[in-house]
Design an enzyme around this catalytic site. Structure first.
Site, PDB file in Angstrom:
ATOM      1  N   SER A 155      -9.728   1.728   2.738  1.00 50.12           N
ATOM      2  CA  SER A 155      -8.873   2.469   1.841  1.00 50.12           C
ATOM      3  C   SER A 155      -7.833   1.610   1.121  1.00 50.12           C
ATOM      4  CB  SER A 155      -8.152   3.572   2.614  1.00 50.12           C
ATOM      5  OG  SER A 155      -7.318   3.007   3.616  1.00 50.12           O
TER       6      SER A 155
ATOM      7  N   LYS B 181       0.850  -1.201   0.000  1.00 50.45           N
ATOM      8  CA  LYS B 181       0.000   0.000   0.000  1.00 50.45           C
ATOM      9  C   LYS B 181       0.881   1.244   0.000  1.00 50.45           C
ATOM     10  CE  LYS B 181      -3.971   1.936   2.570  1.00 50.45           C
ATOM     11  NZ  LYS B 181      -4.838   1.762   3.751  1.00 50.45           N
TER      12      LYS B 181
ATOM     13  N   SER C  85      -9.917  -0.580   6.957  1.00 49.91           N
ATOM     14  CA  SER C  85      -9.320  -0.446   5.623  1.00 49.91           C
ATOM     15  C   SER C  85      -8.609  -1.676   5.074  1.00 49.91           C
ATOM     16  CB  SER C  85      -8.343   0.723   5.607  1.00 49.91           C
ATOM     17  OG  SER C  85      -9.056   1.908   5.400  1.00 49.91           O
TER      18      SER C  85
END
Ligand code: GLN
Length: 465
Positions: free
Chosen positions: A145, A70, A169
């Site tokens: 996210s 990420k 997330s």
């Protein structure tokens, strides 16, 4: 291919590190134009280093496994945008502790994945670089996210990925994309080198194809780190409260199965519960009475911490910088140009709840509620070993469906935020599909530092599906 399968094939010399990397890069070339899971792919570098010995630490836990990261986790010398214009050209100066650990285990980094700006969102629609599509249906969001990481794993563009979870997330996108996501106990995994969102809630964790892979990844990245004083050494589970001989007791909190839960999600979770019951787990009805207040407390504490953490992005120290006549002008112009609407909304909310005169009414109150939520879990874990719930109230929603109504969007976190407020570990595992073919996730929450029990129950669900 899973980590386990890839590792076995390398050991039997049926594949090479080069082939694994090549396969991932090919999948990215084929699918990522449509999915947009990646913000950066280390293609040239990986092709240059195509000799397996470059990466293959023979026998290491993750030798040669292509992993996506990420974009809020730092890899030295690589861009780390956190999905924001503010950090569009920012290059990390050091490796996050989790990156160091993955490197030592022989992992190959394939690239950085898309995310909601600074991890604020549930759909990747808040990324400054355009949304990621759900590989199961391109008209739908992958969740957020960590939507890029979940979509990359689901589309076979990497074998496993790292995400971060502040309020769901990792778990929510894992559920939407039909993969496994683990939010570890707060303090089990170092946050050093994670671009902070809300520091008392943030945790890094794996997104994988199987529970076993999540366990392998977790065992690599966990542990005490002198660079993050909130981390602790993990206890050996053999000495923990859990006795493998006894049948695990699973608690079903009534507050998580009420209004707003999509009937197909409810059905899938209940079917999984029935199977767990049939295979010998003991199912108990329980109550977590303060659950109704979790989302409200989260949406006060989280923005308060955001307003403090993002103050450093001022156009002087990091990232985007705009010229102005004076210092205040630089701050205002840079922040206005660098931050998207959702980030600005949360900074404003957070600054407000911390302001003199409102601090006690909002922030202190929310912290008190947080203690009550934690106490609910402590009580429940006296009676049960695991708590089960849906991961999300609905399957993946369509693009634009919630992006104009922040509260609607916030409601998609209703089942995930409590674990962050309490700091307990939580695992999302696929447990079925909707009539439209959309994945559905089941969530297991455990006692502090008892990830191992979650893996055990999670593997049981996998066997049944
Ligand atoms: N969707 C939640 C939010 O918008 C969770 C974000 C996260 O876990 N980083 O705050």
């Amino acid at each position: 291919m899973t980590i386990r399968q890839a590792r076995d094939m390398i050991a039997r010399r049926e594949t090479t590190v080069h082939d694994l990397t090549d396969h991932a890069l090919k999948a990215i070339r084929t699918h990522d134009g449509a999915i947009h899971a990646f913000l950066d792919v280390y293609e040239e570098e990986l092709t240059r280093h195509s000799v397996s010995s470059q990466f293959g630490i023979e026998g290491a836990l993750l030798a040669g496994i292509p992993i996506a990261i990420k974009d809020n986790i730092l890899i030295a010398g690589k861009k780390a945008t956190a999905g924001s214009k503010m950090l569009e050209t920012y290059e990390a100066a050091y490796d996050a502790t989790v990156i160091t650990k993955l490197k030592e285990a022989g992992a190959v980094f394939i690239g950085k994945t898309n995310m909601d700006e600074f991890a604020m969102g549930s759909s990747t629609e808040n990324s400054a670089f355009g949304p990621t599509k759900n590989p199961h249906d391109p008209a739908r969001v992958p969740g957020g996210s960590s939507g890029g990481s979940a979509a990359a794993v689901a589309a076979g563009e990497c074998i496993a990925a790292l995400g971060s979870d502040t309020g769901g997330s990792i778990r929510q996108p894992a559920a939407f994309c039909g993969v496994v996501g683990l939010k570890p106990t707060y303090g089990a995994v170092s946050r050093n080198g994670l671009i902070a969102m809300a520091s008392s809630l943030d945790v890094i964790g794996p997104i994988t194809k199987t529970v076993e892979d999540a366990e392998i990844m977790f065992n690599v990245i966990k542990g005490k780190d002198p660079l993050d004083s909130t981390t602790v050494e993990l206890h050996n589970m053999e000495h923990g409260a859990w006795n493998k001989e006894k049948k695990l007791r699973i608690g079903v909190p009534k507050e998580y199965f009420g209004e707003g839960l999509h009937p197909e999600v409810k059905q899938a979770v209940e079917a999984a519960l029935k199977m767990l019951h049939d295979s010998g787990f003991r199912i108990h009805d329980i109550s977590l009475p303060h659950s109704d207040y979790a989302l409200a407390a989260y949406y006060i504490i989280m923005p308060a911490e955001i307003s403090a953490n993002l103050a450093r992005l001022d156009g002087i120290r990091y990232g985007l910088s705009k010229d102005a006549d004076d210092l205040l002008g630089v701050y205002m112009k840079s922040r206005r140009a660098g931050f998207g609407a959702e980030v600005r909304r949360r900074i404003i909310l957070g600054t407000y709840v911390l302001s003199a005169g409102y601090y006690d009414a909002y922030y202190t109150k929310a912290q008190q509620v947080r203690s009550l939520i934690k106490r609910d879990f402590e009580k429940a874990f006296e009676e049960v070993d695991v708590i089960v719930s849906p991961t999300t109230p609905t399957p993946a929603f369509k693009f634009g469906e919630k992006s104009n109504d922040p509260v609607e969007m916030y409601l998609s976190d209703i089942y995930t935020v409590s674990a962050n407020l309490a700091g307990i570990p939580a695992l999302s595992v696929p447990c079925g599909v909707s009539k439209d073919g959309l994945p559905i996730g089941i969530q297991f929450m455990g006692r502090w530092f008892e990830e191992e029990i979650l893996f055990e129950v999670g593997k049981e669900v996998e066997k049944m599906i």
